[in-house]
Design a protein around this motif. Sequence first.
Motif, PDB file in Angstrom:
ATOM      1  N   TYR A 125       0.810  -1.126   0.011  1.00 19.58           N
ATOM      2  CA  TYR A 125      -0.101   0.033  -0.172  1.00 19.58           C
ATOM      3  C   TYR A 125       0.834   1.233  -0.002  1.00 19.58           C
ATOM      4  O   TYR A 125       0.488   2.057  -0.702  1.00 19.58           O
ATOM      5  CB  TYR A 125      -0.973  -0.049   1.304  1.00 19.58           C
ATOM      6  CG  TYR A 125      -1.996   0.998   1.080  1.00 19.58           C
ATOM      7  CD1 TYR A 125      -3.121   0.950   0.696  1.00 19.58           C
ATOM      8  CD2 TYR A 125      -1.580   2.454   1.762  1.00 19.58           C
ATOM      9  CE1 TYR A 125      -4.189   2.023   0.545  1.00 19.58           C
ATOM     10  CE2 TYR A 125      -2.535   3.492   1.728  1.00 19.58           C
ATOM     11  CZ  TYR A 125      -3.825   3.314   1.016  1.00 19.58           C
ATOM     12  OH  TYR A 125      -4.721   4.308   1.088  1.00 19.58           O
ATOM     13  N   ARG A 158     -13.148  -3.452  -2.797  1.00 17.32           N
ATOM     14  CA  ARG A 158     -12.338  -2.909  -1.626  1.00 17.32           C
ATOM     15  C   ARG A 158     -11.525  -3.962  -0.812  1.00 17.32           C
ATOM     16  O   ARG A 158     -12.013  -5.068  -0.597  1.00 17.32           O
ATOM     17  CB  ARG A 158     -13.155  -2.032  -0.474  1.00 17.32           C
ATOM     18  CG  ARG A 158     -14.052  -1.034  -1.039  1.00 17.32           C
ATOM     19  CD  ARG A 158     -14.995  -0.673   0.060  1.00 17.32           C
ATOM     20  NE  ARG A 158     -14.401   0.127   1.110  1.00 17.32           N
ATOM     21  CZ  ARG A 158     -14.297  -0.298   2.312  1.00 17.32           C
ATOM     22  NH1 ARG A 158     -14.928  -1.234   2.548  1.00 17.32           N
ATOM     23  NH2 ARG A 158     -13.467   0.389   3.329  1.00 17.32           N
ATOM     24  N   ARG A 164      -4.889  -1.487   5.995  1.00 22.94           N
ATOM     25  CA  ARG A 164      -5.292  -0.491   5.104  1.00 22.94           C
ATOM     26  C   ARG A 164      -6.347  -0.991   4.008  1.00 22.94           C
ATOM     27  O   ARG A 164      -6.260  -2.308   3.788  1.00 22.94           O
ATOM     28  CB  ARG A 164      -4.074   0.209   4.264  1.00 22.94           C
ATOM     29  CG  ARG A 164      -2.993   0.758   5.208  1.00 22.94           C
ATOM     30  CD  ARG A 164      -3.392   1.953   5.984  1.00 22.94           C
ATOM     31  NE  ARG A 164      -3.817   3.007   5.360  1.00 22.94           N
ATOM     32  CZ  ARG A 164      -2.920   4.240   5.034  1.00 22.94           C
ATOM     33  NH1 ARG A 164      -1.543   4.047   5.421  1.00 22.94           N
ATOM     34  NH2 ARG A 164      -3.333   5.158   4.604  1.00 22.94           N
ATOM     35  N   LEU A 166      -7.782  -0.573  -0.069  1.00 20.70           N
ATOM     36  CA  LEU A 166      -7.381  -0.055  -1.337  1.00 20.70           C
ATOM     37  C   LEU A 166      -8.491  -0.243  -2.167  1.00 20.70           C
ATOM     38  O   LEU A 166      -9.264  -1.466  -2.205  1.00 20.70           O
ATOM     39  CB  LEU A 166      -6.332  -0.869  -1.749  1.00 20.70           C
ATOM     40  CG  LEU A 166      -5.654  -0.362  -3.306  1.00 20.70           C
ATOM     41  CD1 LEU A 166      -5.294   1.180  -3.112  1.00 20.70           C
ATOM     42  CD2 LEU A 166      -4.636  -1.267  -3.692  1.00 20.70           C
ATOM     43  N   TYR A 205      -5.457   3.996  -5.937  1.00 14.26           N
ATOM     44  CA  TYR A 205      -6.337   2.859  -6.211  1.00 14.26           C
ATOM     45  C   TYR A 205      -5.437   2.441  -7.517  1.00 14.26           C
ATOM     46  O   TYR A 205      -4.699   2.660  -8.080  1.00 14.26           O
ATOM     47  CB  TYR A 205      -7.792   3.409  -6.676  1.00 14.26           C
ATOM     48  CG  TYR A 205      -7.776   4.301  -7.947  1.00 14.26           C
ATOM     49  CD1 TYR A 205      -7.764   3.942  -9.080  1.00 14.26           C
ATOM     50  CD2 TYR A 205      -8.042   5.747  -7.706  1.00 14.26           C
ATOM     51  CE1 TYR A 205      -7.872   4.825 -10.219  1.00 14.26           C
ATOM     52  CE2 TYR A 205      -8.178   6.574  -8.691  1.00 14.26           C
ATOM     53  CZ  TYR A 205      -8.151   6.280  -9.883  1.00 14.26           C
ATOM     54  OH  TYR A 205      -8.215   7.074 -10.997  1.00 14.26           O
TER      55      TYR A 205
END
Length: 690
Positions: A125, A158, A164, A166, A205
């Motif tokens: 991420y 998602r 996290r 993303l 993204y």
Amino acid sequence: MRGSILHSIFVILSSFGFLQSSFAAGALTRAIDIRTLPYERSLEKLPVDLTATIGFVESGGTAFVQDDTAGTHLHFKPARNDLKVGDRVRIRGLTTAGLYFPGVDVTSLEILGHGAPPAAAPASYDDLATGRYHYQRVIVEGLGRTLTPLDENRSLLRLAIGSRVLEVRIDAPLETAPALIDARLRITALAAGGINDRRQLVFPYIRVTDWNDVAITQPAPPLAELPVTSVVTLLQFGAADEPHHRARVLGTVLAAFPDGRVFLRDATPPPPPREQPKDAAPLPQQSPSIAIRLTTPASLSVGQKAEIIGFPIMAGFSASLADAQVISSGETSDLPAAAAAVSLKEFLDGSHDADLIRLTAPAVLNDFFRTVDGYELRLTSGGTPLRAFLLQSAAPELEIDTVVGLTGVCLVESSKDRGFRSQAERASLLLRSAEDIAIISTAPFWTTGRLVIAISILAGVVLLAIVWIAALRRQISALSSRIVQQATQDERQRIAREFHDTLEQELAGLSLRLDAATTRPLEDKARTLIETSRSLVSRIQSEARNLVADLRDTEQLHDLPAALREIQSRMPPNAPALRLDLHPLPAIPGAVSHHLRMMAQEAITNVLKHAQATEITLHLSASADLLTLRISDNGRGLASDTATTGQPGHFGCMGIRERARKIGAEVAWKSEEGKGTVVTVSLPLLHSSF
């Protein structure tokens, strides 16, 4: 005409030749050189000659390519629809700044062949958030959290990567998607992100062409195999993997809100108490409740049994479930879960986070105001400030300073660390409805708002009274001035009548007797004496008439030169010649004009009585700050300086001085015996007491 066409063709060919030579000589041939080009240099439209492989095709004339060094973006006008991922191409064009880093405005593109897509790099991420692989193919692994439609033909996945989440944007409809929720996934995609106007990456993204680029490495565990978990054991040490798979909880609904928030009191047996030293104070019992955020709001009632699965996350001070869904729900109990009675200290220590509580200490409402979701209430309990949130559109029917009892869901808003332990620092209440507010005592009549209104009204009344008093004083002053003027006018008229009815009539009778005496035979000496007396009586009559006229002149002439000319018109027939030397004056008050006129009249009268002059000069002028009135004659002059200080029976000079003091002027006599007299009146215009 033909010559101009040939010239244009020559210019075009020359330009094309220059462009070809530029490509051959100094063109950028590596993606890394284009990608790292400074923004200012990219605006210079530098030539590009790049051989690379198509990694992603975006409809609308945009494609993304990679070579062995890095990746960049291409822009076509018009758009090309014949490009595919894996095409080996040669690009010629000019640099363009791009939204995030430079790219290429394509002038020509040649497909050299077709092969495998560009190599994808494993990315975390943080790699995506820093833009390290932006617009390049990457491989990302994580746990599928939610899957929703992005638009008619695209889907939004998602993906949980560590702690996290993303966004994965897939160019394929949701109906064709495999089972991705709670499954471990390996995704090959294009790294992208949202860019602001400052050329900054706001959030990352990834872009996926179709479901073939989403590989399931570990299927989601079957729901039937998920054990019911105690909420106080979530996210404790010893978890099998990271990120965590979905957890299954069972309990009683404490509160359910339209935004998908649900609060559940756990129905499973609590774990053993925490170990602590023997001499330590007992730790507060932990709340068996949990906050849950549903993916799609469900119809749940307070007191209803519910079975819910969701992804454990740390939200605030304790674990909660996110992206959850209701598996089953039972009937609502006749006796809903009771609110735990807690003190203010227990409310703030975090032991009842996400639990339904009832504060045993009353609170005073200090203020409430509208928020995006409803209303926020500001209260005070035992000197401690509190916040409560009421999620409804209608304002609560409460007055400030009302004492209330509160029931609601405890939410720990912040925490602080003490050594290795985190402790709650601030908490608030989430009210289920206005019924969670119990009025203990209503607000006193004299609330702060009403007191402010009363003080404002009182201040307004005082201000109006001050204005009225000031206006009344002005009216009284004006009325007093009119009364004084009227009394002065009446007194002047009375004195004028007395002068006319007594002194002037007596003088008229004396004049008639002297006229009769002159008709009789008299000696020359006696006749001369009578004629002299007759002349004196006539002059006295004239002065008396002038005095009566002045007394009856109620409007007080403002035009001083005109008033002095009137003196000239009233001079006796046998008087010395009066020469006027008058100059324009600024506007002066009528009372000042009257006093100056009377001083001039008195000075001329003194000349007529005593100076034996043959010529009198009356001078009037003014400068910026001084008015000068001067009466001079060529008579016999004054015998001494004491002649003007007042002698028995003589009051003329004394009256001139008194009038001068009254208007703030100075008067001076200058005389030499046998050479006449000069009387000068000096009036300061800026400092005179008008």
